[in-house]
Design an enzyme around this catalytic site. Structure first.
Site, short mmCIF file in Angstrom:
data_model
loop_
_atom_site.label_atom_id
_atom_site.label_comp_id
_atom_site.label_asym_id
_atom_site.label_seq_id
_atom_site.Cartn_x
_atom_site.Cartn_y
_atom_site.Cartn_z
N GLY A 40 14.55 2.42 -5.04
CA GLY A 40 14.57 2.84 -6.45
C GLY A 40 14.10 1.67 -7.29
O GLY A 40 14.59 0.55 -7.12
N ASN A 44 15.88 -1.87 -7.21
CA ASN A 44 15.12 -2.98 -6.59
C ASN A 44 14.99 -4.15 -7.57
O ASN A 44 15.11 -5.32 -7.18
CB ASN A 44 13.71 -2.52 -6.19
CG ASN A 44 13.72 -1.44 -5.12
OD1 ASN A 44 14.72 -1.24 -4.43
ND2 ASN A 44 12.61 -0.74 -4.98
N ASN A 185 0.98 -2.29 -13.42
CA ASN A 185 -0.03 -2.69 -12.44
C ASN A 185 -1.38 -2.14 -12.91
O ASN A 185 -1.48 -1.59 -14.02
CB ASN A 185 0.35 -2.24 -11.02
CG ASN A 185 0.39 -0.73 -10.88
OD1 ASN A 185 -0.14 0.01 -11.71
ND2 ASN A 185 1.03 -0.24 -9.83
N GLN A 225 -4.91 -10.11 -6.24
CA GLN A 225 -5.73 -10.88 -7.20
C GLN A 225 -4.87 -11.58 -8.25
O GLN A 225 -5.40 -12.17 -9.19
CB GLN A 225 -6.73 -9.95 -7.90
CG GLN A 225 -7.70 -9.26 -6.97
CD GLN A 225 -8.41 -10.24 -6.07
OE1 GLN A 225 -9.02 -11.19 -6.54
NE2 GLN A 225 -8.28 -10.03 -4.75
N ALA A 250 7.95 -2.24 -3.13
CA ALA A 250 8.86 -3.06 -3.98
C ALA A 250 8.29 -4.43 -4.33
O ALA A 250 9.01 -5.25 -4.92
CB ALA A 250 10.24 -3.21 -3.36
N ALA A 251 7.03 -4.67 -4.04
CA ALA A 251 6.44 -5.96 -4.45
C ALA A 251 6.43 -6.06 -5.98
O ALA A 251 6.80 -7.09 -6.55
CB ALA A 251 5.03 -6.10 -3.90
N GLY A 252 6.03 -4.98 -6.63
CA GLY A 252 6.02 -4.96 -8.10
C GLY A 252 7.43 -5.13 -8.65
O GLY A 252 7.65 -5.85 -9.64
N ASP A 253 8.39 -4.48 -8.02
CA ASP A 253 9.78 -4.60 -8.47
C ASP A 253 10.28 -6.03 -8.30
O ASP A 253 11.03 -6.54 -9.15
CB ASP A 253 10.68 -3.66 -7.66
CG ASP A 253 10.29 -2.21 -7.83
OD1 ASP A 253 9.74 -1.86 -8.90
OD2 ASP A 253 10.51 -1.42 -6.89
O1 RIB Z 1 8.73 0.48 -6.21
C1 RIB Z 1 9.20 0.89 -4.96
C2 RIB Z 1 10.20 1.99 -5.14
O2 RIB Z 1 9.57 3.11 -5.68
C3 RIB Z 1 10.83 2.48 -3.86
O3 RIB Z 1 11.98 1.77 -3.49
C4 RIB Z 1 11.09 3.94 -4.15
O4 RIB Z 1 12.44 4.25 -4.26
C5 RIB Z 1 10.35 4.24 -5.44
O5 RIB Z 1 11.21 4.33 -6.49
#
Ligand code: RIB
Length: 305
Positions: A40, A44, A185, A225, A250-253
Site C-alpha cells: 500500500g 510503504n 513519476n 535517470q 515501492a521504489a517510489g514510495d
Molecule cells: O507503490 C507500490 C504499492 O502500490 C504496492 O505496495 C501496492 O500495494 C500498490 O499500492
C-alpha cells in the site's frame, strides 16, 4: 525527538506473482512464485520514513479480514503510531502484482477498507495532523479525504507532500496551493500536466506547468535517470545511484518516505532528494514492497559502484 511524519493513505496486502514477463490481454501465463507481502503506497511510505529515522504516525483504515490485522501489525513492528489506523467492517485493500524478469511490475489495486477513510474520519484524528511536522498523502484513498488532508495541512502550517499516485488525470486545481512538494513519476507528471514526459527536457516543461498551477516545488522521479527538482527559480537534475534491479515495487514510495524523513530532520532539499534516491536504489535490489525498504543504517553504509 525525531521530527514527526504523518502519512494519510492506504494499506494493502500485496498478492505478488513473479513471471518471466507480464501477461498480454486474454493470456494465461505460468508464474514462478507467489507471496503475500505488506504494501500500500501510504503504508510503504510510512515504513520508509520510520526505517529512515523519522517518528511516524499513520492515518488509514484496514478491514476486519486477516489481512487487516497483519497490515496494522507490520506498521506497529516498525514503531509506527497506529492509533489512527481504524478497523472497518469488510475487506482490507489488496494489490494484485506481477513482477517480470526485468524487474518491472504491473499492479491492480482494489481499495477495500482504504475507501472508508473519509474526511469525517480524518476530523476525528485531527490531533494526529496537528502533531505533524510533515504530512504525506497519495491517491489510494478517496479524493475528498486527500482534499481535506491537504487543506488542513496548509491551515496548520505543516509541510505538505503529495505523491499523486496512482493518477489518471489532472488534479483539482485548488489542491496545488496546499502542496509544498509534489512528487510524481514520469507518467503521473504527464497525466497532471498534459505534457508527455519522456526526457529531461520534457520533465522541465511539465514541472514548470505544475509550478504555474500553484505547487510549491516539484520533484519528478525519472527511474534510473534520477530526479528533476524544480523550485520555480530553476532546475536541478539529480542522478540516481546505479544498482542491479530485482523488483521496482515501492521504489517510489521509498523515495517519498525517505525524502519526507530527511526533510523533517532538517536536511536541505537537495540532501533529502539524494537520501531518498539512495534509499530507493537500495529498495529495488530487494523483492517486495515493505520488505525491500532499507534502514537508515543501510543507507548510511551505501557505497556507490
Ligand atoms: O507503490 C507500490 C504499492 O502500490 C504496492 O505496495 C501496492 O500495494 C500498490 O499500492
Amino acid at each position: 525527538m525525531p521530527a514527526k511524519v504523518v502519512v494519510v493513505g492506504s494499506l494493502n496486502m500485496d498478492l505478488v506473482t513473479r513471471a518471466s514477463r507480464l501477461p498480454h490481454a486474454g493470456e494465461t501465463l505460468i508464474g514462478q512464485s507467489f507471496s503475500t507481502v505488506a504494501g500500500g503506497k501510504g503504508a510503504n511510505q510510512a515504513v520508509a520514513s520510520a526505517r529512515l529515522g523519522a517518528d511516524v504516525a499513520m492515518i488509514g483504515c484496514v478491514g476486519t479480514d486477516a489481512y487487516g490485522a497483519q497490515l496494522r501489525d507490520a506498521l506497529l513492528a516498525e514503531g509506527i503510531d497506529c492509533q489512527a489506523v481504524k478497523e472497518v467492517v469488510g475487506s482490507s485493500g489488496v494489490a494484485l502484482i506481477v513482477v517480470d524478469d526485468s524487474s518491472q511490475n504491473a499492479i491492480v489495486i482494489v481499495a477495500g477498507s482504504n475507501g472508508e477513510l473519509t474526511p469525517a474520519s480524518l476530523q476525528l484524528v485531527d490531533d494526529v495532523l496537528q502533531a505533524a511536522d510533515v504530512i504525506v498523502c497519495q491517491l489510494e484513498v478517496p479524493m475528498d479525504t486527500v482534499d481535506h488532508a491537504l487543506k488542513r495541512g496548509r491551515e496548520l502550517g505543516k509541510t505538505v507532500i503529495l505523491n499523486p499516485a496512482p493518477v489518471s488525470g489532472p488534479l483539482p486545481a485548488h489542491w496545488y496551493a496546499s502542496i509544498d512538494y509534489l512528487i510524481p513519476n514520469e507518467s503521473e507528471a504527464s497525466a497532471l500536466s498534459g505534457v508527455l514526459v519522456d526526457s529531461l527536457e520534457s520533465a522541465k516543461v511539465a514541472a514548470t506547468c505544475l509550478i504555474k498551477a500553484g505547487a510549491g516545488k516539484v520533484i519528478i522521479t525519472l527511474g534510473s535517470q534520477g530526479a528533476l527538482f524544480a523550485n520555480g527559480q530553476g532546475f536541478e537534475h539529480l542522478l540516481a545511484p546505479k544498482v542491479k534491479a530485482v523488483d521496482t515495487t515501492a521504489a517510489g514510495d521509498t523515495f517519498v518516505g525517505g525524502f519526507a524523513a530527511a526533510l523533517a530532520s532538517g536536511q536541505s532539499e537537495a540532501q533529502a532528494i539524494r537520501f531518498g534516491q539512495v534509499a530507493a536504489a537500495l529498495s529495488v535490489t530487494r523483492a517486495g514492497a515493505q520488505p525491500s525498504i532499507p534502514t537508515l543504517h543501510d543507507v548510511q553504509g551505501f557505497v556507490p559502484s
